[in-house]
Design a protein around this motif. Sequence first.
Motif, PDB file in Angstrom:
ATOM      1  N   LYS A  20      21.496  37.965  40.870  1.00  0.00           N
ATOM      2  CA  LYS A  20      22.331  36.816  40.508  1.00  0.00           C
ATOM      3  C   LYS A  20      22.997  36.951  39.140  1.00  0.00           C
ATOM      4  O   LYS A  20      23.775  36.095  38.740  1.00  0.00           O
ATOM      5  CB  LYS A  20      21.503  35.536  40.561  1.00  0.00           C
ATOM      6  N   ILE A  21      22.704  38.033  38.414  1.00  0.00           N
ATOM      7  CA  ILE A  21      23.330  38.235  37.107  1.00  0.00           C
ATOM      8  C   ILE A  21      24.773  38.690  37.333  1.00  0.00           C
ATOM      9  O   ILE A  21      25.005  39.692  38.003  1.00  0.00           O
ATOM     10  CB  ILE A  21      22.572  39.287  36.276  1.00  0.00           C
ATOM     11  N   PRO A  22      25.763  37.971  36.780  1.00  0.00           N
ATOM     12  CA  PRO A  22      27.155  38.401  36.948  1.00  0.00           C
ATOM     13  C   PRO A  22      27.404  39.744  36.269  1.00  0.00           C
ATOM     14  O   PRO A  22      26.906  39.996  35.169  1.00  0.00           O
ATOM     15  CB  PRO A  22      27.971  37.299  36.277  1.00  0.00           C
ATOM     16  N   VAL A  23      28.186  40.590  36.947  1.00  0.00           N
ATOM     17  CA  VAL A  23      28.545  41.906  36.416  1.00  0.00           C
ATOM     18  C   VAL A  23      30.067  41.996  36.345  1.00  0.00           C
ATOM     19  O   VAL A  23      30.747  41.780  37.346  1.00  0.00           O
ATOM     20  CB  VAL A  23      28.007  43.051  37.310  1.00  0.00           C
ATOM     21  N   ILE A  24      30.567  42.311  35.147  1.00  0.00           N
ATOM     22  CA  ILE A  24      31.997  42.571  34.987  1.00  0.00           C
ATOM     23  C   ILE A  24      32.165  44.070  34.790  1.00  0.00           C
ATOM     24  O   ILE A  24      31.609  44.648  33.856  1.00  0.00           O
ATOM     25  CB  ILE A  24      32.589  41.804  33.791  1.00  0.00           C
ATOM     26  N   ALA A  25      32.909  44.689  35.692  1.00  0.00           N
ATOM     27  CA  ALA A  25      33.179  46.131  35.597  1.00  0.00           C
ATOM     28  C   ALA A  25      34.187  46.381  34.486  1.00  0.00           C
ATOM     29  O   ALA A  25      35.162  45.647  34.342  1.00  0.00           O
ATOM     30  CB  ALA A  25      33.750  46.630  36.924  1.00  0.00           C
ATOM     31  N   LEU A  26      33.925  47.425  33.697  1.00  0.00           N
ATOM     32  CA  LEU A  26      34.868  47.874  32.662  1.00  0.00           C
ATOM     33  C   LEU A  26      35.240  49.308  32.999  1.00  0.00           C
ATOM     34  O   LEU A  26      34.378  50.173  33.071  1.00  0.00           O
ATOM     35  CB  LEU A  26      34.217  47.826  31.278  1.00  0.00           C
ATOM     36  N   THR A  27      36.528  49.539  33.220  1.00  0.00           N
ATOM     37  CA  THR A  27      36.916  50.894  33.602  1.00  0.00           C
ATOM     38  C   THR A  27      38.288  51.262  33.066  1.00  0.00           C
ATOM     39  O   THR A  27      39.173  50.420  32.963  1.00  0.00           O
ATOM     40  CB  THR A  27      36.888  51.072  35.130  1.00  0.00           C
ATOM     41  N   ALA A  28      38.417  52.528  32.705  1.00  0.00           N
ATOM     42  CA  ALA A  28      39.715  53.057  32.288  1.00  0.00           C
ATOM     43  C   ALA A  28      40.553  53.425  33.506  1.00  0.00           C
ATOM     44  O   ALA A  28      41.735  53.715  33.384  1.00  0.00           O
ATOM     45  CB  ALA A  28      39.517  54.279  31.401  1.00  0.00           C
ATOM     46  N   HIS A  29      39.949  53.418  34.673  1.00  0.00           N
ATOM     47  CA  HIS A  29      40.644  53.776  35.912  1.00  0.00           C
ATOM     48  C   HIS A  29      41.352  52.542  36.457  1.00  0.00           C
ATOM     49  O   HIS A  29      40.785  51.795  37.237  1.00  0.00           O
ATOM     50  CB  HIS A  29      39.667  54.320  36.952  1.00  0.00           C
ATOM     51  N   ALA A  30      42.562  52.329  36.010  1.00  0.00           N
ATOM     52  CA  ALA A  30      43.315  51.146  36.426  1.00  0.00           C
ATOM     53  C   ALA A  30      44.280  51.510  37.543  1.00  0.00           C
ATOM     54  O   ALA A  30      45.468  51.285  37.448  1.00  0.00           O
ATOM     55  CB  ALA A  30      44.049  50.555  35.239  1.00  0.00           C
ATOM     56  N   MET A  31      43.746  52.101  38.591  1.00  0.00           N
ATOM     57  CA  MET A  31      44.590  52.522  39.699  1.00  0.00           C
ATOM     58  C   MET A  31      44.440  51.547  40.859  1.00  0.00           C
ATOM     59  O   MET A  31      43.485  50.767  40.907  1.00  0.00           O
ATOM     60  CB  MET A  31      44.213  53.944  40.124  1.00  0.00           C
ATOM     61  N   ALA A  32      45.374  51.601  41.764  1.00  0.00           N
ATOM     62  CA  ALA A  32      45.334  50.729  42.936  1.00  0.00           C
ATOM     63  C   ALA A  32      44.017  50.914  43.665  1.00  0.00           C
ATOM     64  O   ALA A  32      43.570  52.038  43.878  1.00  0.00           O
ATOM     65  CB  ALA A  32      46.510  51.043  43.853  1.00  0.00           C
ATOM     66  N   GLY A  33      43.381  49.825  44.000  1.00  0.00           N
ATOM     67  CA  GLY A  33      42.129  49.894  44.740  1.00  0.00           C
ATOM     68  C   GLY A  33      40.887  49.870  43.878  1.00  0.00           C
ATOM     69  O   GLY A  33      39.792  49.645  44.382  1.00  0.00           O
ATOM     70  N   ASP A  34      41.017  50.088  42.571  1.00  0.00           N
ATOM     71  CA  ASP A  34      39.841  50.111  41.702  1.00  0.00           C
ATOM     72  C   ASP A  34      39.165  48.748  41.617  1.00  0.00           C
ATOM     73  O   ASP A  34      37.944  48.652  41.619  1.00  0.00           O
ATOM     74  CB  ASP A  34      40.200  50.597  40.295  1.00  0.00           C
TER      75      ASP A  34
END
Length: 124
Positions: A75-89
């Motif tokens: 139940k802990i919210p997870v925010i993804a951080l990524t340098a991969h800003a491509m379609a579908g990420d």
Amino acid sequence: MPKILLVEDNEMNRDMLSRRLLRRGYEVIIAVDGQQGVDLAGTSMPDLILMDMSLPVIDGWEATRRLKASDVTKKIPVIALTAHAMAGDREQALAAGCDDYDTKPIELDRLLPKIQRFLGSAAA
């Protein structure tokens, strides 16, 4: 004080983001790889996890899947951080169990509203 687990292997990113979150009233716990992130989430029970997706030991995708599969941390919210800003990420991050997604380089003005949506604005 809301507690955020920052799972980030890049020291410069980790230092910059943790200092900015601390100044805004958040307690910050740091993990430097995916396995440490999973372990710390289970023991420290943060209110939110900021998860880099490109991590050593286990990547952020697998770490998130493990967190969401556990009754203790699901139940802990997870925010993804990524340098991969491509379609579908974004879709891939949400499919892995992330609750939201943000791109690097981190822009705090863009990330903070996402954090506040999950934690409320108590620390902001």
